[in-house]
Design a protein around this motif. Structure first.
Motif, mmCIF file in Angstrom:
data_model
loop_
_atom_site.group_PDB
_atom_site.id
_atom_site.type_symbol
_atom_site.label_atom_id
_atom_site.label_comp_id
_atom_site.label_asym_id
_atom_site.label_seq_id
_atom_site.Cartn_x
_atom_site.Cartn_y
_atom_site.Cartn_z
ATOM 1 N N GLN A 43 0.679 -1.240 -0.198
ATOM 2 C CA GLN A 43 -0.140 0.025 0.099
ATOM 3 C C GLN A 43 0.883 1.340 -0.018
ATOM 4 O O GLN A 43 0.432 2.203 -0.834
ATOM 5 N N ILE A 44 1.874 1.079 0.686
ATOM 6 C CA ILE A 44 2.844 2.314 0.758
ATOM 7 C C ILE A 44 3.474 2.661 -0.560
ATOM 8 O O ILE A 44 3.523 3.793 -0.910
ATOM 9 N N ALA A 45 3.983 1.387 -1.359
ATOM 10 C CA ALA A 45 4.455 1.597 -2.305
ATOM 11 C C ALA A 45 3.484 2.210 -3.388
ATOM 12 O O ALA A 45 3.942 2.774 -4.414
ATOM 13 N N GLN A 46 2.240 1.761 -3.443
ATOM 14 C CA GLN A 46 1.478 2.305 -4.339
ATOM 15 C C GLN A 46 0.932 3.812 -4.206
ATOM 16 O O GLN A 46 0.905 4.649 -5.244
ATOM 17 N N GLY A 47 1.236 4.291 -2.922
ATOM 18 C CA GLY A 47 0.966 5.554 -2.765
ATOM 19 C C GLY A 47 2.207 6.252 -3.304
ATOM 20 O O GLY A 47 2.082 7.302 -3.810
ATOM 21 N N LEU A 48 3.507 5.882 -2.981
ATOM 22 C CA LEU A 48 4.647 6.389 -3.332
ATOM 23 C C LEU A 48 4.776 6.425 -4.842
ATOM 24 O O LEU A 48 4.952 7.280 -5.527
ATOM 25 N N LYS A 49 4.316 5.490 -5.620
ATOM 26 C CA LYS A 49 4.267 5.377 -7.490
ATOM 27 C C LYS A 49 3.512 6.555 -7.713
ATOM 28 O O LYS A 49 3.851 7.255 -8.597
ATOM 29 N N ALA A 50 2.283 6.895 -7.227
ATOM 30 C CA ALA A 50 1.513 8.124 -7.542
ATOM 31 C C ALA A 50 2.069 9.328 -7.357
ATOM 32 O O ALA A 50 2.134 10.290 -8.158
ATOM 33 N N LEU A 51 2.579 9.666 -5.899
ATOM 34 C CA LEU A 51 3.340 10.553 -5.750
ATOM 35 C C LEU A 51 4.556 11.072 -6.726
ATOM 36 O O LEU A 51 4.732 11.950 -7.171
ATOM 37 N N HIS A 52 5.444 9.941 -6.782
ATOM 38 C CA HIS A 52 6.390 9.919 -7.859
ATOM 39 C C HIS A 52 6.195 10.200 -9.004
ATOM 40 O O HIS A 52 7.137 11.060 -9.760
#
Length: 305
Positions: free
Chosen positions: A151-160
């Motif tokens: 879930q954190i990686a999915q959020g980071l993916k959108a932010l990045h």
């Protein structure tokens, strides 16, 4: 985006305090509605201070500000709170324009400004911090850790993808939407984040030593790969219950982070699969170019979930 004519109190009833930070306080709020429907929110007030009255960091003792280590010059007469307020509003505007709504990034609803500071009206996450769940259950199994980090990686993916680097990713800045075991996990607290490589130098003076990347410590270029280092630290802690870099002083901790020196202690890690340990090692690589991206981590996790 900032509401100038309508006051916060005109639209919301503000109640109990949910949390405090060095420059902010978060309270529970309820949006006033003629229909009688209660919409619960979190209201984060970013407080302004004069340069001489800037408060010290309110982070937990183990998470020292990197400025306190003497790694950066100290600048006198800098209105630090104003810089952080402007930075957080800039980042949140970028999130609203390019990321929201997203299941793993906090949503911003409104912004108000008055003599007390700037008020960010945010999605209410009532499930508590990831930090508290780690403490409550000591450590996660691999399936649970994969669900969290995915879930954190999915959020980071959108932010990045939106050219946003969080810069202060840690379990305290990841909140569960509700108290259920399968709750969504939201990345929050963008006061130290950067947008499209623009960051006021003052923002770089802050960060949490346990999660900060070697390049940030050495005043190098901070990129999305710096967030991936922090994600590696989180994955290590979620599985073991303790951080990968342990030292008797913050100065010593700085040195072992810069060297990337950590190990998988046999007693804790003997039942953890080699694929998980390999992923952690790749995230905690000193060379940021060799770390996987958020998308690569997101795609790799199902292999051992």
């Amino acid at each position: 985006m900032v509401q100038e004519t309508i006051r916060l109190s005109d639209e919301y009833e503000v109640s109990d305090i949910l949390g405090r930070g060095g420059f902010s306080v978060v309270r529970r709020g309820i949006k006033k509605s003629s229909s009688g429907e209660n919409i619960h929110v979190a209201i984060k007030t970013l407080k302004r201070f004069s340069p001489s009255s800037t408060p010290s960091s309110q982070n937990r003792g183990a998470h020292k500000s990197i400025v306190s280590l003497g790694l950066f010059p100290t600048w006198k007469q800098v209105p630090v709170s104003d810089v952080l307020i402007k930075n957080e509003i800039l980042v949140m505007r970028k999130i609203v324009e390019n990321v929201s709504p997203h299941p793993n990034v906090i949503n911003l609803y409104d912004v108000y400004e008055d003599q007390d500071g700037v008020h960010l009206v945010l999605e209410l996450c009532s499930g508590g911090e990831l930090f508290d769940r780690i403490v409550a259950q000591e450590r996660y199994n691999e399936a649970g850790a994969a669900a969290v980090v995915r879930q954190i990686a999915q959020g980071l993916k959108a932010l990045h993808r939106a050219n946003i680097v969080h810069r202060d990713l840690k379990p305290e800045n990841c909140l569960f939407l509700n108290k259920s075991q399968d709750s969504s996990l939201k990345i929050m607290d963008f006061g130290l984040s950067s947008v499209e490589e623009f960051t006021d130098p003052v923002v770089g003076l802050f960060g949490s030593i346990d999660y900060v990347s070697p390049e940030a410590l050495s005043q190098g270029s901070v990129t999305s790969k710096s967030d991936m280092w922090s994600l590696g630290v989180i994955l290590y802690i979620v599985l073991s219950g303790y951080p990968p870099f342990i030292a008797q002083s913050n100065r010593q901790k700085q040195q072992i982070i810069l060297a990337g020196e950590f190990s998988f202690y046999e007693k804790t890690w003997k039942n953890i699969s080699s694929s998980v340990k390999q992923l952690i090692s790749s995230l905690l690589t000193v060379d940021p170019h060799r770390r996987p991206s958020a998308e690569e981590v997101f795609c790799s996790l199902p292999r051992f979930k």
